[in-house]
Design a protein around this motif. Sequence first.
Motif, PDB file in Angstrom:
ATOM      1  N   TYR A  54       9.054   8.271  -2.966  1.00 10.10           N
ATOM      2  CA  TYR A  54       8.907   6.954  -3.610  1.00 10.10           C
ATOM      3  C   TYR A  54       9.569   5.868  -2.763  1.00 10.10           C
ATOM      4  O   TYR A  54       8.996   4.792  -2.565  1.00 10.10           O
ATOM      5  CB  TYR A  54       9.526   6.999  -5.007  1.00 10.10           C
ATOM      6  CG  TYR A  54       9.637   5.644  -5.654  1.00 10.10           C
ATOM      7  CD1 TYR A  54       8.521   5.018  -6.197  1.00 10.10           C
ATOM      8  CD2 TYR A  54      10.853   4.986  -5.733  1.00 10.10           C
ATOM      9  CE1 TYR A  54       8.611   3.770  -6.795  1.00 10.10           C
ATOM     10  CE2 TYR A  54      10.964   3.751  -6.336  1.00 10.10           C
ATOM     11  CZ  TYR A  54       9.840   3.140  -6.861  1.00 10.10           C
ATOM     12  OH  TYR A  54       9.938   1.909  -7.450  1.00 10.10           O
TER      13      TYR A  54
ATOM     14  N   LYS B 141       7.569   5.127   0.276  1.00 13.41           N
ATOM     15  CA  LYS B 141       6.352   4.422  -0.119  1.00 13.41           C
ATOM     16  C   LYS B 141       6.647   2.939  -0.379  1.00 13.41           C
ATOM     17  O   LYS B 141       5.886   2.064   0.016  1.00 13.41           O
ATOM     18  CB  LYS B 141       5.763   5.075  -1.369  1.00 13.41           C
ATOM     19  CG  LYS B 141       4.364   4.631  -1.689  1.00 13.41           C
ATOM     20  CD  LYS B 141       3.825   5.332  -2.931  1.00 13.41           C
ATOM     21  CE  LYS B 141       3.716   6.819  -2.704  1.00 13.41           C
ATOM     22  NZ  LYS B 141       3.075   7.519  -3.833  1.00 13.41           N
ATOM     23  N   MET B 142       7.766   2.658  -1.028  1.00 16.02           N
ATOM     24  CA  MET B 142       8.122   1.266  -1.317  1.00 16.02           C
ATOM     25  C   MET B 142       8.412   0.501  -0.025  1.00 16.02           C
ATOM     26  O   MET B 142       8.009  -0.650   0.126  1.00 16.02           O
ATOM     27  CB  MET B 142       9.312   1.198  -2.267  1.00 16.02           C
ATOM     28  CG  MET B 142       8.998   1.717  -3.667  1.00 16.02           C
ATOM     29  SD  MET B 142       7.570   0.927  -4.454  1.00 16.02           S
ATOM     30  CE  MET B 142       8.213  -0.705  -4.759  1.00 16.02           C
TER      31      MET B 142
ATOM     32  N   ARG C 189       5.029  -0.157   1.605  1.00 13.93           N
ATOM     33  CA  ARG C 189       4.290  -1.206   0.891  1.00 13.93           C
ATOM     34  C   ARG C 189       4.859  -2.593   1.182  1.00 13.93           C
ATOM     35  O   ARG C 189       4.115  -3.562   1.276  1.00 13.93           O
ATOM     36  CB  ARG C 189       4.318  -0.936  -0.610  1.00 13.93           C
ATOM     37  CG  ARG C 189       3.424   0.198  -1.012  1.00 13.93           C
ATOM     38  CD  ARG C 189       3.522   0.448  -2.490  1.00 13.93           C
ATOM     39  NE  ARG C 189       2.595   1.491  -2.894  1.00 13.93           N
ATOM     40  CZ  ARG C 189       2.608   2.066  -4.068  1.00 13.93           C
ATOM     41  NH1 ARG C 189       3.487   1.698  -4.984  1.00 13.93           N
ATOM     42  NH2 ARG C 189       1.743   3.004  -4.360  1.00 13.93           N
TER      43      ARG C 189
ATOM     44  N   TYR D 228       5.972  -7.580  -4.955  1.00 10.14           N
ATOM     45  CA  TYR D 228       6.676  -6.480  -5.622  1.00 10.14           C
ATOM     46  C   TYR D 228       6.200  -6.358  -7.064  1.00 10.14           C
ATOM     47  O   TYR D 228       5.957  -5.257  -7.562  1.00 10.14           O
ATOM     48  CB  TYR D 228       8.190  -6.714  -5.565  1.00 10.14           C
ATOM     49  CG  TYR D 228       8.986  -5.632  -6.244  1.00 10.14           C
ATOM     50  CD1 TYR D 228       9.069  -4.362  -5.692  1.00 10.14           C
ATOM     51  CD2 TYR D 228       9.649  -5.877  -7.435  1.00 10.14           C
ATOM     52  CE1 TYR D 228       9.788  -3.355  -6.311  1.00 10.14           C
ATOM     53  CE2 TYR D 228      10.378  -4.875  -8.059  1.00 10.14           C
ATOM     54  CZ  TYR D 228      10.445  -3.629  -7.490  1.00 10.14           C
ATOM     55  OH  TYR D 228      11.149  -2.628  -8.113  1.00 10.14           O
TER      56      TYR D 228
ATOM     57  N   TYR E  70       2.909  -4.566  -7.557  1.00 10.29           N
ATOM     58  CA  TYR E  70       3.027  -3.105  -7.569  1.00 10.29           C
ATOM     59  C   TYR E  70       3.678  -2.627  -8.859  1.00 10.29           C
ATOM     60  O   TYR E  70       4.004  -1.455  -8.999  1.00 10.29           O
ATOM     61  CB  TYR E  70       3.845  -2.614  -6.377  1.00 10.29           C
ATOM     62  CG  TYR E  70       3.103  -2.695  -5.074  1.00 10.29           C
ATOM     63  CD1 TYR E  70       2.017  -1.863  -4.819  1.00 10.29           C
ATOM     64  CD2 TYR E  70       3.484  -3.595  -4.096  1.00 10.29           C
ATOM     65  CE1 TYR E  70       1.336  -1.929  -3.628  1.00 10.29           C
ATOM     66  CE2 TYR E  70       2.802  -3.672  -2.896  1.00 10.29           C
ATOM     67  CZ  TYR E  70       1.733  -2.837  -2.665  1.00 10.29           C
ATOM     68  OH  TYR E  70       1.069  -2.905  -1.481  1.00 10.29           O
ATOM     69  N   ASN E  71       3.902  -3.527  -9.792  1.00 16.71           N
ATOM     70  CA  ASN E  71       4.555  -3.244 -11.075  1.00 16.71           C
ATOM     71  C   ASN E  71       5.999  -2.808 -10.914  1.00 16.71           C
ATOM     72  O   ASN E  71       6.586  -2.243 -11.829  1.00 16.71           O
ATOM     73  CB  ASN E  71       3.790  -2.195 -11.881  1.00 16.71           C
ATOM     74  CG  ASN E  71       2.542  -2.759 -12.484  1.00 16.71           C
ATOM     75  OD1 ASN E  71       2.490  -3.919 -12.840  1.00 16.71           O
ATOM     76  ND2 ASN E  71       1.523  -1.936 -12.589  1.00 16.71           N
TER      77      ASN E  71
ATOM     78  N   GLY F 195       5.777   0.829 -12.147  1.00 19.55           N
ATOM     79  CA  GLY F 195       4.588   1.370 -11.502  1.00 19.55           C
ATOM     80  C   GLY F 195       4.365   2.833 -11.841  1.00 19.55           C
ATOM     81  O   GLY F 195       5.277   3.546 -12.253  1.00 19.55           O
TER      82      GLY F 195
ATOM     83  N   ASP G 238       3.949   5.276  -9.951  1.00 20.53           N
ATOM     84  CA  ASP G 238       4.613   6.249  -9.096  1.00 20.53           C
ATOM     85  C   ASP G 238       6.133   6.124  -9.138  1.00 20.53           C
ATOM     86  O   ASP G 238       6.825   6.748  -8.358  1.00 20.53           O
ATOM     87  CB  ASP G 238       4.100   6.158  -7.662  1.00 20.53           C
ATOM     88  CG  ASP G 238       4.265   4.768  -7.067  1.00 20.53           C
ATOM     89  OD1 ASP G 238       4.619   3.827  -7.801  1.00 20.53           O
ATOM     90  OD2 ASP G 238       4.020   4.614  -5.861  1.00 20.53           O
TER      91      ASP G 238
ATOM     92  N   PHE H  48      11.620  -2.413  -0.577  1.00 21.38           N
ATOM     93  CA  PHE H  48      10.381  -3.189  -0.563  1.00 21.38           C
ATOM     94  C   PHE H  48      10.659  -4.597  -0.049  1.00 21.38           C
ATOM     95  O   PHE H  48       9.968  -5.105   0.844  1.00 21.38           O
ATOM     96  CB  PHE H  48       9.763  -3.253  -1.960  1.00 21.38           C
ATOM     97  CG  PHE H  48       8.457  -3.999  -1.994  1.00 21.38           C
ATOM     98  CD1 PHE H  48       7.266  -3.316  -1.898  1.00 21.38           C
ATOM     99  CD2 PHE H  48       8.421  -5.382  -2.087  1.00 21.38           C
ATOM    100  CE1 PHE H  48       6.048  -4.001  -1.901  1.00 21.38           C
ATOM    101  CE2 PHE H  48       7.221  -6.074  -2.098  1.00 21.38           C
ATOM    102  CZ  PHE H  48       6.034  -5.381  -2.003  1.00 21.38           C
TER     103      PHE H  48
ATOM    104  N   CYS I 252       9.348  -6.228   3.335  1.00 22.37           N
ATOM    105  CA  CYS I 252       8.431  -7.359   3.214  1.00 22.37           C
ATOM    106  C   CYS I 252       8.939  -8.543   4.034  1.00 22.37           C
ATOM    107  O   CYS I 252       8.166  -9.253   4.674  1.00 22.37           O
ATOM    108  CB  CYS I 252       8.270  -7.744   1.740  1.00 22.37           C
ATOM    109  SG  CYS I 252       7.095  -9.080   1.454  1.00 22.37           S
TER     110      CYS I 252
END
Length: 96
Positions: free
Chosen positions: A3, A6-7, A10, A34, A37-38, A42, A44, A65, A69
């Motif tokens: 996770y 993945k964040m 993203r 952010y 992506y909920n 989210g 996940d 994230f 970003c």
Amino acid sequence: MEYLHKMAQRGAEAHAAYKSQGDAGDPDKCESAYRLYNGPNGNDAPDVGNHDEEVAFLKEGERLFMSSCMSGTPSPVSARSKPASPSARPASRATT
């Protein structure tokens, strides 16, 4: 840990999308991405069993994230980012 990776990825992808619009590195744009992506809601988002650990883990995902970003590069995930196993015992303390 998946996770968190993945964040971070993203976040870097959001940076690339905003870069094409001339908005790369904008904290408000990253915050909006952010939320898209909920965030911690989210699908996940992990369930780690312990509420306090889960909150800390989700905050770490948000931090990764946002920093990814802002920079455009996936932030590294450290081993300390991993939540403790719900069944893990505290380490014993050696006394001298």
